[in-house]
Design an enzyme around this catalytic site. Sequence first.
Site, mmCIF file in Angstrom:
data_model
loop_
_atom_site.group_PDB
_atom_site.id
_atom_site.type_symbol
_atom_site.label_atom_id
_atom_site.label_comp_id
_atom_site.label_asym_id
_atom_site.label_seq_id
_atom_site.Cartn_x
_atom_site.Cartn_y
_atom_site.Cartn_z
ATOM 1 C CG LEU A 154 79.314 32.717 -58.513
ATOM 2 C CD1 LEU A 154 80.433 33.735 -58.628
ATOM 3 C CD2 LEU A 154 78.194 33.026 -59.501
ATOM 4 C CD GLU A 155 76.724 24.786 -57.351
ATOM 5 O OE1 GLU A 155 76.972 23.571 -57.413
ATOM 6 O OE2 GLU A 155 75.999 25.286 -56.461
ATOM 7 C CD GLU A 156 81.200 20.793 -62.075
ATOM 8 O OE1 GLU A 156 80.242 20.014 -62.243
ATOM 9 O OE2 GLU A 156 82.362 20.401 -61.920
#
Length: 402
Positions: A154-156
């Site tokens: 879960l990141e940009e």
Amino acid sequence: MRRLHACLGATAAVTLAAAGTTALVAGNASGATTALDNRWYAAAPYLMPLDNDPPDASAIMDATGLKAFQLAFILAPNGGGCSPTWGGTAPVSSDTAVQSVINTIRAKGGDVSVSIGGYGGTKLGQSCSDAASTAVAYQQVITKYGLHAIDFDLEEPEYENSAAIKNEIGAAKILQQNNPGLYVSVTTAGTADGTGWFGKQMLLEAKSQGFTPNNFSIMPFDGGFNGAASQTGALTNFNSILQSTFGWDQATAYAHEGFSGMNGRSDTGEYFTQSDFQTVLDYATSHNMDRFTFWSLNRDRQCTPPDNGGRTSGTCSSVTQNSWDFAKYSVRFAGATPPSSTPTPTPTPTPASCKTAWSSTAVYTAGNEVSYSKHNWKAKWWTQNEAPGASEWGPWQDEGAC
């Protein structure tokens, strides 16, 4: 702006999610290997099985003793929808290519985890209507491959979308409940103080939903890091964040903490060598951390020339190394001893021929290939007049020298 399409209705989603345990058993009965010890899933390095010149997993296993691989990435379809695909283009439902890779690994006594999300592309948490329908999509992946482990990367830009993160965390909780024994890791961005504002918001969402994975891992690179000391400092700070967020003591926080590094030259020009990996490995094991992984096995080989002209590549490390040097640190974290003899480095292939030259006026879509500055590049999404390599987060994937 892409229009997002809702997935199955909530009723159908919950019904199928509730059948998750049965589905996993059926998947295992159809050919999945017996689960490995969790330490192997915690040590599994990332491998792109369909992109970035995928290396031979069998050869890596023979050379290093590695048993587990983190296959990346599951995304929503590029055209929209709530069904799982590899990289936004290859539907899981009809996949045979990745299944073949998994079969090869399992035939040698290994296993895989599958990673969902990553940087770029549309995530299922963004496309699906709620947590239940998001879980339905991920359950298809678990069932298809008989998985014992899964990673939520879960990141940009996804983790800046609170609704998407609520769906992802909710889906992770559903999968954890419906697939007993499933190893679940959550990977997010790292900063000098542990993780940034959006990472902290993700942790608060997990707390609000009562969700605790096997670990929360940070990626301390691409954020002004400089060698192992800056990474261990970030891990120490992240431990404090886990303590304050969940009310854990220090030891409990470390038991739920993980490290996800980048071998060699990072996207922003940082360098992490074998000695840096050893330092972080010593930190992780001495603090009884739960995970030690890296991006990626596709890059765990030497470039030609070794520094790749001062560029970052998806297919080699841009530092001097023998093939699979970095994978051996994962093996050690898992508690095994790599083979004592140093294998002969895999010969570096002759550079590929150059594709048609990039044009500033042409329109390119995902999968189109061009050459620019003596490298071949592949478009990750629609683009026009964006020069390859102009931005580390741009629309072009570097495929190496030509």
